[in-house]
Design a protein around this motif. Structure first.
Motif, PDB file in Angstrom:
ATOM      1  N   TYR A 136     -48.697  -1.032 -32.641  1.00  0.00           N
ATOM      2  CA  TYR A 136     -47.755  -2.028 -32.534  1.00  0.00           C
ATOM      3  C   TYR A 136     -47.782  -2.716 -31.154  1.00  0.00           C
ATOM      4  O   TYR A 136     -47.680  -3.883 -31.227  1.00  0.00           O
ATOM      5  N   THR A 137     -48.733  -2.294 -30.305  1.00  0.00           N
ATOM      6  CA  THR A 137     -48.955  -3.201 -29.146  1.00  0.00           C
ATOM      7  C   THR A 137     -50.126  -4.121 -29.394  1.00  0.00           C
ATOM      8  O   THR A 137     -49.732  -5.410 -29.051  1.00  0.00           O
ATOM      9  N   GLU A 138     -51.026  -4.030 -30.450  1.00  0.00           N
ATOM     10  CA  GLU A 138     -51.796  -5.116 -30.863  1.00  0.00           C
ATOM     11  C   GLU A 138     -51.191  -5.979 -31.473  1.00  0.00           C
ATOM     12  O   GLU A 138     -51.228  -7.199 -31.527  1.00  0.00           O
ATOM     13  N   GLU A 139     -50.131  -5.635 -32.522  1.00  0.00           N
ATOM     14  CA  GLU A 139     -49.293  -6.785 -33.276  1.00  0.00           C
ATOM     15  C   GLU A 139     -48.517  -7.554 -32.373  1.00  0.00           C
ATOM     16  O   GLU A 139     -48.383  -8.827 -32.572  1.00  0.00           O
ATOM     17  N   GLU A 140     -47.929  -6.871 -31.339  1.00  0.00           N
ATOM     18  CA  GLU A 140     -46.892  -7.669 -30.427  1.00  0.00           C
ATOM     19  C   GLU A 140     -47.743  -8.687 -29.615  1.00  0.00           C
ATOM     20  O   GLU A 140     -47.356  -9.752 -29.384  1.00  0.00           O
ATOM     21  N   ALA A 141     -49.020  -8.115 -29.306  1.00  0.00           N
ATOM     22  CA  ALA A 141     -49.961  -9.098 -28.431  1.00  0.00           C
ATOM     23  C   ALA A 141     -50.502 -10.294 -29.397  1.00  0.00           C
ATOM     24  O   ALA A 141     -50.193 -11.441 -28.907  1.00  0.00           O
ATOM     25  N   ARG A 142     -50.632 -10.084 -30.434  1.00  0.00           N
ATOM     26  CA  ARG A 142     -51.068 -11.244 -31.361  1.00  0.00           C
ATOM     27  C   ARG A 142     -49.873 -12.167 -31.589  1.00  0.00           C
ATOM     28  O   ARG A 142     -49.886 -13.599 -31.689  1.00  0.00           O
TER      29      ARG A 142
ATOM     30  N   SER B 217     -56.940   9.698 -19.185  1.00  0.00           N
ATOM     31  CA  SER B 217     -56.921  11.354 -19.177  1.00  0.00           C
ATOM     32  C   SER B 217     -55.641  11.785 -18.749  1.00  0.00           C
ATOM     33  O   SER B 217     -55.382  12.866 -18.645  1.00  0.00           O
ATOM     34  N   GLN B 218     -54.914  10.950 -17.900  1.00  0.00           N
ATOM     35  CA  GLN B 218     -53.752  11.460 -17.267  1.00  0.00           C
ATOM     36  C   GLN B 218     -52.673  11.412 -18.019  1.00  0.00           C
ATOM     37  O   GLN B 218     -51.655  11.643 -17.509  1.00  0.00           O
ATOM     38  N   GLY B 219     -52.878  10.792 -19.392  1.00  0.00           N
ATOM     39  CA  GLY B 219     -51.646  10.750 -20.226  1.00  0.00           C
ATOM     40  C   GLY B 219     -50.905   9.431 -20.019  1.00  0.00           C
ATOM     41  O   GLY B 219     -49.687   9.208 -20.496  1.00  0.00           O
ATOM     42  N   THR B 220     -51.474   8.523 -19.267  1.00  0.00           N
ATOM     43  CA  THR B 220     -50.970   7.063 -18.994  1.00  0.00           C
ATOM     44  C   THR B 220     -51.628   6.104 -19.861  1.00  0.00           C
ATOM     45  O   THR B 220     -52.712   6.334 -20.510  1.00  0.00           O
ATOM     46  N   VAL B 221     -51.292   4.769 -19.907  1.00  0.00           N
ATOM     47  CA  VAL B 221     -52.070   3.866 -20.581  1.00  0.00           C
ATOM     48  C   VAL B 221     -52.330   2.634 -19.443  1.00  0.00           C
ATOM     49  O   VAL B 221     -51.484   2.348 -18.752  1.00  0.00           O
ATOM     50  N   THR B 222     -53.512   2.234 -19.651  1.00  0.00           N
ATOM     51  CA  THR B 222     -53.971   1.103 -18.754  1.00  0.00           C
ATOM     52  C   THR B 222     -54.458   0.012 -19.655  1.00  0.00           C
ATOM     53  O   THR B 222     -54.742   0.167 -20.817  1.00  0.00           O
ATOM     54  N   GLY B 223     -54.499  -1.040 -19.295  1.00  0.00           N
ATOM     55  CA  GLY B 223     -55.012  -2.304 -19.990  1.00  0.00           C
ATOM     56  C   GLY B 223     -55.019  -3.535 -19.015  1.00  0.00           C
ATOM     57  O   GLY B 223     -54.690  -3.729 -17.835  1.00  0.00           O
ATOM     58  N   GLN B 224     -55.410  -4.778 -19.785  1.00  0.00           N
ATOM     59  CA  GLN B 224     -55.359  -6.016 -19.367  1.00  0.00           C
ATOM     60  C   GLN B 224     -54.699  -6.938 -20.048  1.00  0.00           C
ATOM     61  O   GLN B 224     -55.116  -6.896 -21.400  1.00  0.00           O
ATOM     62  N   VAL B 225     -53.867  -7.755 -19.605  1.00  0.00           N
ATOM     63  CA  VAL B 225     -53.410  -8.820 -20.627  1.00  0.00           C
ATOM     64  C   VAL B 225     -53.686 -10.357 -19.898  1.00  0.00           C
ATOM     65  O   VAL B 225     -53.199 -10.478 -18.743  1.00  0.00           O
ATOM     66  N   GLN B 226     -54.021 -11.157 -20.916  1.00  0.00           N
ATOM     67  CA  GLN B 226     -54.021 -12.587 -20.228  1.00  0.00           C
ATOM     68  C   GLN B 226     -53.565 -13.571 -21.176  1.00  0.00           C
ATOM     69  O   GLN B 226     -53.548 -13.163 -22.471  1.00  0.00           O
ATOM     70  N   GLY B 227     -53.237 -14.703 -20.767  1.00  0.00           N
ATOM     71  CA  GLY B 227     -52.446 -15.755 -21.418  1.00  0.00           C
ATOM     72  C   GLY B 227     -51.795 -16.515 -20.631  1.00  0.00           C
ATOM     73  O   GLY B 227     -51.597 -16.264 -19.318  1.00  0.00           O
TER      74      GLY B 227
ATOM     75  N   GLY C 113     -42.363  -0.938 -26.267  1.00  0.00           N
ATOM     76  CA  GLY C 113     -43.547  -0.117 -26.649  1.00  0.00           C
ATOM     77  C   GLY C 113     -43.488   0.273 -27.982  1.00  0.00           C
ATOM     78  O   GLY C 113     -42.866  -0.014 -28.969  1.00  0.00           O
ATOM     79  N   SER C 114     -44.434   1.154 -28.428  1.00  0.00           N
ATOM     80  CA  SER C 114     -44.623   1.664 -29.826  1.00  0.00           C
ATOM     81  C   SER C 114     -43.455   2.842 -29.865  1.00  0.00           C
ATOM     82  O   SER C 114     -43.083   3.308 -29.073  1.00  0.00           O
ATOM     83  N   PRO C 115     -43.000   2.817 -31.219  1.00  0.00           N
ATOM     84  CA  PRO C 115     -42.111   3.831 -31.585  1.00  0.00           C
ATOM     85  C   PRO C 115     -42.263   5.237 -30.820  1.00  0.00           C
ATOM     86  O   PRO C 115     -41.333   5.998 -30.580  1.00  0.00           O
ATOM     87  N   SER C 116     -43.376   5.608 -30.988  1.00  0.00           N
ATOM     88  CA  SER C 116     -43.743   6.879 -30.480  1.00  0.00           C
ATOM     89  C   SER C 116     -43.910   7.322 -29.143  1.00  0.00           C
ATOM     90  O   SER C 116     -43.831   8.468 -28.550  1.00  0.00           O
ATOM     91  N   SER C 117     -43.772   6.115 -28.212  1.00  0.00           N
ATOM     92  CA  SER C 117     -44.146   6.340 -26.831  1.00  0.00           C
ATOM     93  C   SER C 117     -42.871   6.438 -26.094  1.00  0.00           C
ATOM     94  O   SER C 117     -41.766   6.211 -26.593  1.00  0.00           O
ATOM     95  N   ARG C 118     -43.092   7.132 -24.739  1.00  0.00           N
ATOM     96  CA  ARG C 118     -42.018   7.360 -24.010  1.00  0.00           C
ATOM     97  C   ARG C 118     -42.335   6.427 -22.740  1.00  0.00           C
ATOM     98  O   ARG C 118     -43.461   6.758 -22.382  1.00  0.00           O
ATOM     99  N   ILE C 119     -41.316   5.766 -22.283  1.00  0.00           N
ATOM    100  CA  ILE C 119     -41.837   4.662 -20.937  1.00  0.00           C
ATOM    101  C   ILE C 119     -41.458   5.271 -20.008  1.00  0.00           C
ATOM    102  O   ILE C 119     -39.949   5.064 -19.913  1.00  0.00           O
ATOM    103  N   ASP C 120     -41.898   5.801 -18.814  1.00  0.00           N
ATOM    104  CA  ASP C 120     -41.226   6.607 -17.669  1.00  0.00           C
ATOM    105  C   ASP C 120     -41.272   5.270 -16.792  1.00  0.00           C
ATOM    106  O   ASP C 120     -40.181   5.065 -16.022  1.00  0.00           O
ATOM    107  N   ARG C 121     -42.286   4.757 -16.682  1.00  0.00           N
ATOM    108  CA  ARG C 121     -42.282   3.447 -15.606  1.00  0.00           C
ATOM    109  C   ARG C 121     -43.395   2.645 -15.964  1.00  0.00           C
ATOM    110  O   ARG C 121     -44.347   3.168 -16.637  1.00  0.00           O
ATOM    111  N   THR C 122     -43.355   1.549 -15.411  1.00  0.00           N
ATOM    112  CA  THR C 122     -44.615   0.366 -15.600  1.00  0.00           C
ATOM    113  C   THR C 122     -45.179  -0.161 -14.228  1.00  0.00           C
ATOM    114  O   THR C 122     -44.027  -0.106 -13.409  1.00  0.00           O
ATOM    115  N   ASN C 123     -46.157  -0.421 -14.191  1.00  0.00           N
ATOM    116  CA  ASN C 123     -47.035  -0.885 -12.845  1.00  0.00           C
ATOM    117  C   ASN C 123     -47.760  -1.849 -13.313  1.00  0.00           C
ATOM    118  O   ASN C 123     -48.782  -1.727 -13.815  1.00  0.00           O
ATOM    119  N   PHE C 124     -47.457  -3.200 -12.927  1.00  0.00           N
ATOM    120  CA  PHE C 124     -48.472  -4.290 -13.229  1.00  0.00           C
ATOM    121  C   PHE C 124     -48.956  -4.596 -11.724  1.00  0.00           C
ATOM    122  O   PHE C 124     -48.369  -4.801 -10.689  1.00  0.00           O
TER     123      PHE C 124
END
Length: 78
Positions: free
Chosen positions: A5-11, A23-33, A49-60
């Protein structure tokens, strides 16, 4: 965490970069555009986010203007 879902949304938005589970159960990444498209992706990552994800907080961080894109697409790293 399913990245399909993340890849589809990015595209769909036209941003490039990558995402990865940590390994801490979080997601990291980089977005450009274009700034408006990056902001739309940030909003999606924060609220939807994706349907199965739970978003507690985001940090950019490390946001900056770049002269050219470092990636040609959006991928999942393992």
């Amino acid at each position: 965490f399913s990245y399909q879902y993340t890849e589809e949304e990015a595209r769909k938005l036209g941003v490039v970069g990558w995402v990865k589970n940590t390994s801490q159960g979080t997601v990291t990444g980089q977005v450009q555009g274009p700034e408006d498209k990056v902001n739309a992706m940030k909003s999606w990552l924060s609220k939807v986010g994706s349907p199965s994800s739970r978003i507690d907080r985001t940090n950019f961080s490390n946001e900056k203007e770049i002269p050219k894109l470092d990636f040609s697409g959006f991928s999942t790293r393992y």
